[in-house]
Design a protein around this motif. Structure first.
Motif, PDB file in Angstrom:
ATOM      1  N   SER A 103       0.898  -0.988   0.045  1.00  0.00           N
ATOM      2  CA  SER A 103      -0.160  -0.041  -0.036  1.00  0.00           C
ATOM      3  C   SER A 103       0.800   1.128   0.055  1.00  0.00           C
ATOM      4  N   VAL A 104       0.323   2.333  -0.067  1.00  0.00           N
ATOM      5  CA  VAL A 104       1.059   3.664  -0.165  1.00  0.00           C
ATOM      6  C   VAL A 104       1.604   3.851   1.172  1.00  0.00           C
ATOM      7  N   GLN A 105       0.932   3.559   2.125  1.00  0.00           N
ATOM      8  CA  GLN A 105       1.297   3.754   3.657  1.00  0.00           C
ATOM      9  C   GLN A 105       2.692   2.898   3.884  1.00  0.00           C
ATOM     10  N   GLU A 106       2.477   1.465   3.260  1.00  0.00           N
ATOM     11  CA  GLU A 106       3.734   0.639   3.490  1.00  0.00           C
ATOM     12  C   GLU A 106       4.902   1.203   2.548  1.00  0.00           C
ATOM     13  N   LEU A 107       4.629   1.922   1.648  1.00  0.00           N
ATOM     14  CA  LEU A 107       5.646   2.479   0.765  1.00  0.00           C
ATOM     15  C   LEU A 107       6.245   3.704   1.552  1.00  0.00           C
ATOM     16  N   LEU A 108       5.771   4.315   2.216  1.00  0.00           N
ATOM     17  CA  LEU A 108       5.973   5.668   3.097  1.00  0.00           C
ATOM     18  C   LEU A 108       7.030   5.135   3.826  1.00  0.00           C
ATOM     19  N   ASP A 109       6.685   3.766   4.562  1.00  0.00           N
ATOM     20  CA  ASP A 109       7.363   3.446   5.862  1.00  0.00           C
ATOM     21  C   ASP A 109       8.573   2.649   5.335  1.00  0.00           C
ATOM     22  N   VAL A 110       8.651   2.084   4.083  1.00  0.00           N
ATOM     23  CA  VAL A 110      10.057   1.892   3.688  1.00  0.00           C
ATOM     24  C   VAL A 110      10.849   2.905   3.575  1.00  0.00           C
ATOM     25  N   ARG A 111      10.399   3.988   2.908  1.00  0.00           N
ATOM     26  CA  ARG A 111      11.088   5.171   2.507  1.00  0.00           C
ATOM     27  C   ARG A 111      11.650   5.394   4.083  1.00  0.00           C
ATOM     28  N   ASP A 112      10.843   5.697   4.957  1.00  0.00           N
ATOM     29  CA  ASP A 112      11.491   6.142   6.149  1.00  0.00           C
ATOM     30  C   ASP A 112      12.685   5.336   6.929  1.00  0.00           C
ATOM     31  N   ARG A 113      12.267   3.872   6.838  1.00  0.00           N
ATOM     32  CA  ARG A 113      13.440   2.957   7.227  1.00  0.00           C
ATOM     33  C   ARG A 113      14.615   3.209   6.384  1.00  0.00           C
ATOM     34  N   PHE A 114      14.496   3.392   5.166  1.00  0.00           N
ATOM     35  CA  PHE A 114      15.642   3.687   4.348  1.00  0.00           C
ATOM     36  C   PHE A 114      16.583   4.924   5.088  1.00  0.00           C
ATOM     37  N   VAL A 115      15.960   5.800   5.491  1.00  0.00           N
ATOM     38  CA  VAL A 115      16.875   6.847   6.159  1.00  0.00           C
ATOM     39  C   VAL A 115      16.605   6.792   7.675  1.00  0.00           C
ATOM     40  N   ASN A 116      16.286   5.775   8.256  1.00  0.00           N
ATOM     41  CA  ASN A 116      16.259   5.449   9.659  1.00  0.00           C
ATOM     42  C   ASN A 116      15.483   6.468  10.179  1.00  0.00           C
ATOM     43  N   ARG A 117      14.380   6.697   9.839  1.00  0.00           N
ATOM     44  CA  ARG A 117      13.419   7.693  10.606  1.00  0.00           C
ATOM     45  C   ARG A 117      12.254   6.939  10.784  1.00  0.00           C
ATOM     46  N   TYR A 118      12.071   5.798  11.020  1.00  0.00           N
ATOM     47  CA  TYR A 118      10.932   5.127  11.211  1.00  0.00           C
ATOM     48  C   TYR A 118      10.859   4.766  12.805  1.00  0.00           C
ATOM     49  N   HIS A 119       9.707   5.050  13.373  1.00  0.00           N
ATOM     50  CA  HIS A 119       9.662   4.880  14.926  1.00  0.00           C
ATOM     51  C   HIS A 119       8.377   4.553  15.176  1.00  0.00           C
ATOM     52  N   PHE A 498       3.982  11.170  -0.871  1.00  0.00           N
ATOM     53  CA  PHE A 498       5.674  11.225  -0.430  1.00  0.00           C
ATOM     54  C   PHE A 498       5.747  11.430   1.045  1.00  0.00           C
ATOM     55  N   THR A 499       6.980  11.048   1.630  1.00  0.00           N
ATOM     56  CA  THR A 499       7.047  11.055   2.997  1.00  0.00           C
ATOM     57  C   THR A 499       7.990  12.322   3.472  1.00  0.00           C
ATOM     58  N   MET A 500       7.475  12.967   4.216  1.00  0.00           N
ATOM     59  CA  MET A 500       8.430  13.789   5.136  1.00  0.00           C
ATOM     60  C   MET A 500       8.843  13.176   6.536  1.00  0.00           C
ATOM     61  N   PRO A 501       9.907  12.431   6.607  1.00  0.00           N
ATOM     62  CA  PRO A 501      10.091  11.549   7.864  1.00  0.00           C
ATOM     63  C   PRO A 501      10.170  12.323   8.761  1.00  0.00           C
ATOM     64  N   GLU A 502       9.190  11.868  10.055  1.00  0.00           N
ATOM     65  CA  GLU A 502       8.995  12.493  11.260  1.00  0.00           C
ATOM     66  C   GLU A 502       8.472  13.732  11.271  1.00  0.00           C
ATOM     67  N   LEU A 503       7.752  14.104  10.317  1.00  0.00           N
ATOM     68  CA  LEU A 503       6.902  15.190  10.155  1.00  0.00           C
ATOM     69  C   LEU A 503       5.505  14.721   9.693  1.00  0.00           C
ATOM     70  N   TYR A 504       5.312  14.350   8.662  1.00  0.00           N
ATOM     71  CA  TYR A 504       4.105  13.714   8.063  1.00  0.00           C
ATOM     72  C   TYR A 504       4.241  12.886   6.853  1.00  0.00           C
ATOM     73  N   HIS A 505       3.342  12.014   6.553  1.00  0.00           N
ATOM     74  CA  HIS A 505       3.250  11.052   5.245  1.00  0.00           C
ATOM     75  C   HIS A 505       2.057  11.799   4.556  1.00  0.00           C
ATOM     76  N   VAL A 506       2.308  12.051   3.210  1.00  0.00           N
ATOM     77  CA  VAL A 506       1.308  12.307   2.154  1.00  0.00           C
ATOM     78  C   VAL A 506       0.980  11.207   1.481  1.00  0.00           C
ATOM     79  N   VAL A 507      -0.215  10.683   1.813  1.00  0.00           N
ATOM     80  CA  VAL A 507      -0.802   9.504   1.235  1.00  0.00           C
ATOM     81  C   VAL A 507      -1.612   9.900  -0.207  1.00  0.00           C
ATOM     82  N   SER A 508      -2.199  11.044  -0.396  1.00  0.00           N
ATOM     83  CA  SER A 508      -2.710  11.440  -1.382  1.00  0.00           C
ATOM     84  C   SER A 508      -2.582  13.091  -1.310  1.00  0.00           C
ATOM     85  N   GLY A 509      -1.491  13.521  -2.044  1.00  0.00           N
ATOM     86  CA  GLY A 509      -1.493  14.975  -2.068  1.00  0.00           C
ATOM     87  C   GLY A 509      -2.218  15.756  -3.092  1.00  0.00           C
TER      88      GLY A 509
END
Length: 806
Positions: A103-119, A498-509
């Protein structure tokens, strides 16, 4: 599962997929973009000696072609596939080639993990989702019709309204009664009390004007029409009044979308327009080439002139001269007290060549005079926009004696100010992005925290989301600005999720299929930019002066470099000195090609010559880099750099002088949203080489009226230019062929008359749509206000606190 992945797995190519995936896993790069993926695949095919048929036609090649990004995570690959324009599919491909859709949400989590910003243990992150606000609005189905919003809206509106004739007539009647100009009623008065009476009186009026001479002036029969219930606004002659009434009569009796557009486009409902261009040095002289001051200033000034002229024509044609209607256009920008010799400290300045178009400069509130009295970078401007909008509202009401009819924002800051003003003044809002920085700076959202001190992207991208969703309609210069090409993502499309890690996720912008998007390319100012061959319009003394400036004049204060052989064919470019404009890349391209240096000189008009003269960080970096390149490749004697600010007259003549010597223009930007300098060069008759990344793809037909270059491939670019130069030397007519086709291209498509006619038509039709649809946007606007006050404003305040100590 994706049809593309399934086709590979179900074929003999599965082993190739396994091998290719294995090679990707062993790459050092963990996040691959499309160019990286294509390059890796080309290496794979070369290494394994794949046939040309396999490379061109295999299922695996199709999968690779449509894959935009690959992220590596725990031995798995995350594939972001774009099978068609404006759509995206995401899959996790495991080591044993199982594909699981994400899902889009799962993709954004993957991107957050890539930059070590997933909590996840610290709770969920804010999700922004604008899709529900578009669910009940009309949407375009076919991607090729994106950017043709008004045509779609007309059809949709027609079909809806015409299904219920009573509602249609009621809406039309109420809309016609609405219009006034400074207290004077337009179109219909109280004599006409109902829809049926309107229809009857139209026929009566048609009979009356039909007996008059077509050229009979409106003022001669004004009061006769007034007695029938018709006020000024129908036309300036009997013939024009008859035409307008006939269109309305047809619309009432047998409506269709073309008749609707024809009629609404004639309604006098736009008289006062505000163009917001907030940042930079906005002026008419001595500003171009300064930081943050380039194509947008040229665009807005030319647009203001053209809009005023078109409004005057429309007003006269509507017969409103009897009311002394005076259309007004205001360019709203900031006042800069320490104006460095420009007029940017002048509150009100008339736009040259107009009767009633003005630059209105409003000062920033003096939080810290060391900041607010001076130029402020567009990346630092965010804390001042809300109070600037509040102060501007009072100034605009005073200058316009009321509210504007249309507010047009320019760039992110201008669009946010347009949102704040339109919300308070309850008027139609139009956005023009010019360039969305998110597309220009690679991974700028993913690494926003690392870039925040310099660029403040958290504020910019939030402002973009607010403004683009708030706008009643959006103008883009090209189709690809919205949704890209089959193999590249569009600028607006990049805001879809797109993701702004630790600020917000844009699911549909943003809803890319919304009819708010319209492609309306700008024009070129033909007063200043015209073909080199029009000798009767050129000033000989200007030509001689510019020729000396370009090729022989010595003045260390504003010119670097002396040409050993000024007669060599000139390669010319003119732009701001910043990283994206990439003039240093062009200099390096020239430096890497001794063959090109044999045939040509390189001449640049760009920014300042000295680091200490610049207050812009990027410009300083580029100045230092340019000097390094000159020394590294020993370009002395073959290179000239003019740190001059040109008037519009000189800017036009400089292209023509280059064309006199059968030179070429190169636009080497890493990304260009549109490219006004490309139009200026082409209309002057210069064969043009322009970046393949962005708007130039829709201006130029490659090898027909210009040439595409990949500015990141320096040797390849040098080869393309050298090939052209060689062909011109072998066949002198070749330069003239490309030159002529370039001029024809601009004259056929890119004029300000075409632009403003379309823009005003859009303003009227979206105004009609907003009135008749009764679309309640309050829920969306409240959502956007929450985003502004809860995300944007606190972050802007933090930046303002930093500014207080500078």
């Amino acid at each position: 599962m994706s049809e593309l992945i399934q086709a590979v797995i179900n074929s003999e190519e599965k082993s190739d997929l396994r091998s290719f995936v294995s090679e990707i896993r062993h790459q050092e790069k963990r996040y691959l973009l499309r160019n990286d993926i294509l390059s890796a695949y080309a290496d794979y095919c070369d290494k394994h000696q794949k046939s040309e048929d396999f490379i061109q036609s295999s299922n695996l090649s199709k999968l690779i072609y449509y894959t935009q990004e690959i992220l590596q995570e725990d031995g798995n690959l995350c594939l972001i596939i774009r099978p068609k324009i404006a759509s995206q599919e995401v899959y996790r491909l495991t080591e044993d080639l199982n594909a699981e859709e994400l899902s889009v949400q799962e993709l954004l989590d993957v991107r957050d993990r890539f930059v070590n910003r997933y909590h996840p243990n610290e709770g969920d992150i804010l999700e922004l989702d604008f899709q529900p606000f578009y669910d009940y609005s009309p949407a375009i189905r076919d991607p090729k019709n994106i950017g043709k919003g008004v045509q779609y809206l007309n059809r949709y509106l027609s079909s809806k309204l015409f299904q219920d004739p009573r509602q249609w007539l009621e809406s039309l009647f109420d809309f016609l009664r609405l219009h006034q100009y400074e207290g004077s009623q337009l179109l219909i008065n109280g004599q006409i009390q109902s829809q049926q009476q309107l229809s009857d009186q139209i026929k009566k009026a048609l009979t009356y004007v039909g007996k008059l001479d077509n050229e009979e002036p409106y003022e001669k029969f004004r009061y006769a029409l007034q007695a029938m219930g018709f006020e000024p606004g129908w036309g300036n002659t009997a013939g024009r009044v008859a035409e307008t009434l006939e269109i309305l009569d047809e619309l009432i009796d047998s409506p269709d979308h073309q008749t609707l557009e024809a009629f609404i486009s004639r309604i006098p409902m736009v008289f006062k327009i505000v163009l917001v261009s907030a940042h930079g040095w906005f002026g008419q002289e001595g500003v171009l080439g300064r930081p943050d001051t380039g194509g947008q200033v040229v665009y807005v000034l030319d647009q203001a002139r053209s809009l005023e002229k078109q409004l005057q024509e429309d007003t006269t044609l509507a017969g409103l001269d009897v009311l002394n209607v005076q259309p007004k256009v205001i360019i709203l920008t900031r006042l800069i007290p320490n104006s460095d010799g420009t007029l940017c400290n002048q509150r009100l300045e008339k736009v040259h060549g107009t009767d009633n178009a003005w630059i209105l400069r409003v000062p920033l509130r003096e939080f810290n005079p060391k900041m607010t009295q001076n130029w402020i970078s567009r990346f630092e401007f965010w804390p001042y926009l809300e109070t600037f909008a509040l102060d501007s509202e009072k100034e605009l009401r005073s200058e316009l004696r009321g509210n504007p009819d249309l507010i047009i924002g320019n760039y992110t800051d201008g669009n946010l100010v347009a949102f704040l003003l339109a919300r308070r003044m309850k008027v139609t809002q139009c956005n023009i992005a010019h360039a969305l920085e998110k597309s220009k700076y690679l991974f700028s959202n993913l690494y926003w925290q690392d870039l925040e001190d310099k660029y403040h992207f958290s504020l910019q991208f939030t402002a973009d989301l607010i403004a683009m969703n708030a706008a009643n309609f959006i103008i883009s210069s090209t189709y690809q600005e919205i949704v890209g090409t089959p193999d590249s993502v569009g600028q607006y499309e990049s805001y879809k999720c797109f993701t702004m890690p630790e600020l917000y996720h844009v699911v549909s912008g943003i809803e890319l299929f919304s009819p708010k998007f319209n492609v309306v390319p700008p024009g070129v100012n033909e007063t200043y930019y015209f073909p080199y061959s029009r000798w009767e319009d050129r000033v000989e003394s200007d030509r001689v002066r510019i020729e000396e400036l370009l090729f022989t004049q010595e003045d260390a204060s504003q010119i670097f470099g002396k040409l050993d052989d000024p007669t060599k064919r000139p390669i010319f470019s003119m732009a701001r000195l910043d990283r994206i404009k990439n003039l240093t890349g062009l200099a390096e391209c020239f430096g890497k090609s001794p063959e090109l240096q044999e045939h040509c000189n390189l001449i640049l008009v760009a920014g300042k010559l000295r680091v200490e003269e610049s207050s812009d960080n990027e410009e300083r970096d580029e100045i230092e880099k340019l000097y390094r390149i000159i020394d590294q490749y020993n370009l002395h004697g073959k290179f000239r750099w003019l740190g001059v600010r040109l008037s519009k007259t000189d800017s036009g003549e400089i292209y023509r002088v280059i064309a006199d010597r059968q030179g070429i223009f190169v636009q080497p930007a890493l990304f260009e949203a549109f490219g006004l300098t490309i139009l200026e060069a082409m209309i002057s008759g210069l064969p043009t080489f322009a970046t393949q990344f962005g708007g130039p793809l829709e201006i130029i037909n490659d090898k027909v009226n210009g040439f595409y270059i990949n500015p990141t491939h320096l040797e390849e670019t040098a080869e393309k230019i050298l090939d052209f130069v060689t062909k011109c030397e072998q066949n002198p007519n070749y330069w003239y062929e490309i030159s002529t086709r370039a001029m024809d291209r601009v004259y056929s498509t890119y004029t300000w008359k075409i632009h403003t006619t379309r823009l005003l038509s859009l303003a009227r039709i979206y105004g009609f749509w907003n009135f008749t649809s009764k679309e309640n946007r309050e829920d969306l606007l409240r959502y956007l206000e929450a985003l502004f006050y809860l995300i944007y404003k606190p972050r802007a305040q933090q930046l303002l606190d930093q500014h207080m100590y500078r």
